[in-house]
Enzyme design. Structure first.
Site, PDB file in Angstrom:
ATOM      1  N   ALA A 178       2.887  10.235  10.855  1.00 13.88           N
ATOM      2  CA  ALA A 178       2.713  10.622   9.447  1.00 13.88           C
ATOM      3  C   ALA A 178       1.232  10.655   9.102  1.00 13.88           C
ATOM      4  CB  ALA A 178       3.439   9.628   8.545  1.00 13.88           C
ATOM      5  N   ASN A 191      -1.241  -0.583  15.081  1.00 12.50           N
ATOM      6  CA  ASN A 191      -1.666  -0.415  16.469  1.00 12.50           C
ATOM      7  C   ASN A 191      -2.447  -1.644  16.919  1.00 12.50           C
ATOM      8  OD1 ASN A 191      -0.558   2.081  16.980  1.00 12.50           O
ATOM      9  ND2 ASN A 191      -2.462   3.237  16.768  1.00 12.50           N
ATOM     10  N   ASN A 243      -5.067  15.151  21.932  1.00 13.67           N
ATOM     11  CA  ASN A 243      -4.658  14.360  23.102  1.00 13.67           C
ATOM     12  C   ASN A 243      -4.505  15.209  24.367  1.00 13.67           C
ATOM     13  OD1 ASN A 243      -4.637  12.337  21.259  1.00 13.67           O
ATOM     14  ND2 ASN A 243      -2.406  12.117  21.138  1.00 13.67           N
ATOM     15  N   ASN A 281      -6.552   6.679  22.911  1.00 11.38           N
ATOM     16  CA  ASN A 281      -7.396   6.735  21.713  1.00 11.38           C
ATOM     17  C   ASN A 281      -8.888   6.854  22.026  1.00 11.38           C
ATOM     18  OD1 ASN A 281      -4.760   6.073  20.890  1.00 11.38           O
ATOM     19  ND2 ASN A 281      -5.509   5.315  18.947  1.00 11.38           N
ATOM     20  N   GLU A 325      -9.692   1.026  15.075  1.00 14.04           N
ATOM     21  CA  GLU A 325      -8.957  -0.179  15.488  1.00 14.04           C
ATOM     22  C   GLU A 325      -9.371  -0.632  16.898  1.00 14.04           C
ATOM     23  OE1 GLU A 325      -5.066   1.688  14.441  1.00 14.04           O
ATOM     24  OE2 GLU A 325      -4.779  -0.093  13.185  1.00 14.04           O
ATOM     25  N   LYS A 361       2.667  -0.361  24.133  1.00 16.13           N
ATOM     26  CA  LYS A 361       1.998   0.546  23.190  1.00 16.13           C
ATOM     27  C   LYS A 361       0.480   0.312  23.230  1.00 16.13           C
ATOM     28  CE  LYS A 361       1.948   3.602  19.765  1.00 16.13           C
ATOM     29  NZ  LYS A 361       1.374   3.270  18.497  1.00 16.13           N
ATOM     30  N   ASN A 381      -2.418   3.140  23.747  1.00 16.65           N
ATOM     31  CA  ASN A 381      -3.535   3.347  22.815  1.00 16.65           C
ATOM     32  C   ASN A 381      -4.891   3.051  23.456  1.00 16.65           C
ATOM     33  OD1 ASN A 381      -1.281   2.265  20.374  1.00 16.65           O
ATOM     34  ND2 ASN A 381      -2.241   4.261  20.305  1.00 16.65           N
ATOM     35  N   ALA A 416       0.006   6.217   5.168  1.00 21.11           N
ATOM     36  CA  ALA A 416       0.900   7.227   5.737  1.00 21.11           C
ATOM     37  C   ALA A 416       2.249   6.623   6.158  1.00 21.11           C
ATOM     38  CB  ALA A 416       0.203   7.895   6.918  1.00 21.11           C
ATOM     39  N   GLY A 456       0.812  -1.212   0.000  1.00 22.05           N
ATOM     40  CA  GLY A 456       0.000   0.000   0.000  1.00 22.05           C
ATOM     41  C   GLY A 456       0.841   1.254   0.000  1.00 22.05           C
TER      42      GLY A 456
HETATM   43  N1  LIG Z   1       0.249   7.219  10.782  1.00 19.96           N
HETATM   44  C1  LIG Z   1       0.906   7.227  11.931  1.00 19.96           C
HETATM   45  O1  LIG Z   1       1.523   8.249  12.297  1.00 19.96           O
HETATM   46  C2  LIG Z   1       0.957   6.020  12.810  1.00 19.96           C
HETATM   47  C3  LIG Z   1       0.215   4.881  12.530  1.00 19.96           C
HETATM   48  N2  LIG Z   1       0.319   3.788  13.351  1.00 19.96           N
HETATM   49  C4  LIG Z   1      -0.422   2.578  13.044  1.00 19.96           C
HETATM   50  O2  LIG Z   1       0.136   2.014  11.858  1.00 19.96           O
HETATM   51  C5  LIG Z   1      -0.862   1.380  11.067  1.00 19.96           C
HETATM   52  C6  LIG Z   1      -0.904   2.025   9.687  1.00 19.96           C
HETATM   53  O3  LIG Z   1      -1.285   3.380   9.876  1.00 19.96           O
HETATM   54  P1  LIG Z   1      -1.373   4.441   8.691  1.00 19.96           P
HETATM   55  O4  LIG Z   1      -0.222   4.308   7.788  1.00 19.96           O
HETATM   56  O5  LIG Z   1      -1.616   5.743   9.343  1.00 19.96           O
HETATM   57  O6  LIG Z   1      -2.710   3.963   7.989  1.00 19.96           O
HETATM   58  P2  LIG Z   1      -3.259   4.334   6.539  1.00 19.96           P
HETATM   59  O7  LIG Z   1      -4.730   4.123   6.554  1.00 19.96           O
HETATM   60  O8  LIG Z   1      -2.719   5.658   6.098  1.00 19.96           O
HETATM   61  O9  LIG Z   1      -2.559   3.247   5.642  1.00 19.96           O
HETATM   62  C7  LIG Z   1      -3.031   1.979   5.375  1.00 19.96           C
HETATM   63  C8  LIG Z   1      -2.918   1.854   3.868  1.00 19.96           C
HETATM   64  O10 LIG Z   1      -2.830   0.505   3.531  1.00 19.96           O
HETATM   65  C9  LIG Z   1      -3.570   0.325   2.352  1.00 19.96           C
HETATM   66  N3  LIG Z   1      -3.997  -1.062   2.238  1.00 19.96           N
HETATM   67  C10 LIG Z   1      -4.780  -1.754   3.096  1.00 19.96           C
HETATM   68  N4  LIG Z   1      -4.964  -2.998   2.656  1.00 19.96           N
HETATM   69  C11 LIG Z   1      -4.292  -3.090   1.486  1.00 19.96           C
HETATM   70  C12 LIG Z   1      -4.117  -4.123   0.551  1.00 19.96           C
HETATM   71  N5  LIG Z   1      -4.673  -5.325   0.715  1.00 19.96           N
HETATM   72  N6  LIG Z   1      -3.352  -3.876  -0.538  1.00 19.96           N
HETATM   73  C13 LIG Z   1      -2.783  -2.671  -0.730  1.00 19.96           C
HETATM   74  N7  LIG Z   1      -2.927  -1.643   0.125  1.00 19.96           N
HETATM   75  C14 LIG Z   1      -3.667  -1.865   1.225  1.00 19.96           C
HETATM   76  C15 LIG Z   1      -4.773   1.229   2.540  1.00 19.96           C
HETATM   77  O11 LIG Z   1      -5.378   1.462   1.298  1.00 19.96           O
HETATM   78  P3  LIG Z   1      -6.893   2.017   1.224  1.00 19.96           P
HETATM   79  O12 LIG Z   1      -6.768   3.475   1.582  1.00 19.96           O
HETATM   80  O13 LIG Z   1      -7.257   1.753  -0.182  1.00 19.96           O
HETATM   81  O14 LIG Z   1      -7.675   1.218   2.243  1.00 19.96           O
HETATM   82  C16 LIG Z   1      -4.123   2.454   3.143  1.00 19.96           C
HETATM   83  O15 LIG Z   1      -3.666   3.332   2.149  1.00 19.96           O
HETATM   84  C17 LIG Z   1      -2.164   1.552  11.863  1.00 19.96           C
HETATM   85  O16 LIG Z   1      -2.357   0.442  12.686  1.00 19.96           O
HETATM   86  C18 LIG Z   1      -1.888   2.780  12.730  1.00 19.96           C
HETATM   87  O17 LIG Z   1      -2.670   2.785  13.909  1.00 19.96           O
HETATM   88  C19 LIG Z   1       1.156   3.761  14.426  1.00 19.96           C
HETATM   89  C20 LIG Z   1       1.926   4.852  14.728  1.00 19.96           C
HETATM   90  C21 LIG Z   1       1.856   6.076  13.974  1.00 19.96           C
HETATM   91  C1  LIG Z   2       0.390   7.601  20.384  1.00 15.28           C
HETATM   92  C2  LIG Z   2      -0.933   7.991  19.753  1.00 15.28           C
HETATM   93  C3  LIG Z   2      -2.009   7.955  20.796  1.00 15.28           C
HETATM   94  C4  LIG Z   2      -0.701   9.385  19.261  1.00 15.28           C
HETATM   95  O1  LIG Z   2      -1.863  10.060  18.924  1.00 15.28           O
HETATM   96  C5  LIG Z   2      -1.263   7.014  18.653  1.00 15.28           C
HETATM   97  O2  LIG Z   2      -0.581   6.031  18.475  1.00 15.28           O
HETATM   98  C6  LIG Z   2      -2.494   7.129  17.840  1.00 15.28           C
HETATM   99  O3  LIG Z   2      -2.994   8.224  17.628  1.00 15.28           O
HETATM  100  O4  LIG Z   2      -2.958   6.065  17.400  1.00 15.28           O
END
Ligand SMILES: NC(=O)C1=CN([C@@H]2O[C@H](COP(=O)(O)OP(=O)(O)OC[C@H]3O[C@@H](n4cnc5c(N)ncnc54)[C@H](OP(=O)(O)O)[C@@H]3O)[C@@H](O)[C@H]2O)C=CC1
Ligand SMILES: CC(C)(CO)C(=O)C(=O)O
Length: 311
Positions: A134, A108, A211, A201, A277, A193, A197, A10, A7
């Site tokens: 991100a 998460n 937050n 959250n 989540e 973690k 959360n 972010a 994917g």
């Molecule tokens: N962003 C952050 O700052 C942080 C995020 N996290 C955790 O990390 C994880 C990811 O977060 P984040 O990056 O923000 O989430 P996003 O929703 O930005 O990213 C997930 C991406 O994966 C894609 N995707 C899902 N399934 C597939 C698939 N089968 N094939 C191809 N692409 C796919 C989604 O596409 P589509 O949009 O089409 O569904 C989406 O673009 C989460 O659990 C979040 O809680 C933890 C710390 C920080």
């Molecule tokens: C650490 C925290 C709570 C930061 O907002 C986070 O991981 C989230 O938003 O899912």
């Protein structure tokens, strides 16, 4: 080294950009119904500076065993999306004999895709926990909003074949987006973690605020109870005394301070009408509480309240 990033969410985009900028071979595995692999323009914005990169993209339909052989997969998707991603991976791997070097998961919560993972003890699974922040301005433009740190280690199961020392791919990954440290006891870090959360959250989401709102003393009792319930469940699942409620509380307040201006991911999901989540956060604690006869009333209340808000 060959990195396949699932994917372009972010976090996935953030890591893909940094790996590519460090000279690694990166391809984004996309769900777009493209018929061919291609290269596309992506932007990573850091401190208002925009870095443009052309990244290779490979639709799932084009992914074959030859590409997977010896590759490192980076799977950073929402917890509720993981099952479908791993099923797609299993389907491609079933067509041949490829052995990826690493299947790195980052999300998460806990408990995602557990049944599927148990059916594939041959997968070299690693978990990555990060406090990098991100978000996406649009599907091709990611903002690196918060400099954080990350840890990675082998998934702890009875049968996995991941090695306990850092594999060769660890150094290029750590060089791409430091600091990234090797953590043999990654499960403990995931539980820490999880507690953070479980507290931040749902409480910030139900308050509808950043937050920072949780610095108000009216939230103290709930935060204390959530940490006590998580620690009580962990006593059974991880082993007595592995998580200490008071330490979890201190961690929660440290993260509240460090991320005071953040809108947590759960509130972002609710505002966008996306699934949250919660099943893998408070829902996971409630589920284990029921299984082991441990009361988790505060996690249960917050789980129900967030579920009621989900469309
Ligand atoms: N962003 C952050 O700052 C942080 C995020 N996290 C955790 O990390 C994880 C990811 O977060 P984040 O990056 O923000 O989430 P996003 O929703 O930005 O990213 C997930 C991406 O994966 C894609 N995707 C899902 N399934 C597939 C698939 N089968 N094939 C191809 N692409 C796919 C989604 O596409 P589509 O949009 O089409 O569904 C989406 O673009 C989460 O659990 C979040 O809680 C933890 C710390 C920080
Ligand atoms: C650490 C925290 C709570 C930061 O907002 C986070 O991981 C989230 O938003 O899912």
């Amino acid at each position: 080294m060959n990195w396949l990033v699932v994917g372009h969410g972010a976090l996935a985009s953030l890591w893909a950009h940094h790996l590519h900028a460090n000279g690694e071979s990166v391809s984004l595995i996309t769900r777009e119904p493209n018929t061919a692999s291609s290269e596309e323009d992506f932007v990573l914005e850091t401190n208002s500076e925009q870095q443009h990169q052309r990244l290779a993209t490979t639709p799932w339909g084009q992914l074959d065993n030859a590409t997977l052989q010896g590759a490192q997969l980076l799977i950073m998707v929402k917890a509720w999306q993981l099952d479908a991603v791993l099923q797609q991976l299993a389907d491609v791997l079933a067509q041949g004999h490829a052995r990826p070097n690493a299947v790195i998961l980052s999300h998460n919560g806990l408990g995602a895709a557990e049944a599927l993972v148990q059916r594939h003890p041959e997968w070299p699974l690693y978990d990555l926990v990060t406090t990098q922040g991100a978000w996406r301005k649009n599907p091709r433009h990611t903002v690196h909003a918060g400099q954080g740190e990350s840890v990675i280690g082998p998934r702890q199961t009875a049968t996995n074949n991941a090695c306990a020392a850092p594999p060769a791919w660890f150094t290029p990954l750590a060089n791409a987006l430091p600091p990234l440290n090797w953590e043999p006891d990654i499960l403990l870090r995931r539980w820490q973690k999880l507690a953070i959360n479980c507290a931040i959250n749902p409480l910030a989401s139900l308050a509808g605020s950043s937050n920072q709102v949780l610095q108000d003393s009216q939230y103290n009792a709930d935060i204390q109870a959530i940490c006590a319930e998580v620690a009580a469940v962990a006593d059974v699942v991880l082993g007595q005394g592995r998580l200490i409620a008071a330490e979890l509380e201190a961690r929660v307040y440290a993260v509240i301070t460090a991320t005071a201006n953040n809108t947590c991911s759960m509130l972002q999901d609710l505002k966008q009408g996306n699934p949250t989540e919660i099943d893998y956060l408070n829902g996971y604690i409630v589920q284990l509480g029921v299984a082991y006869g441990i009361p988790t009333p505060v996690n249960q209340r917050l789980y129900g309240a967030v579920k009621a808000l989900q469309v």
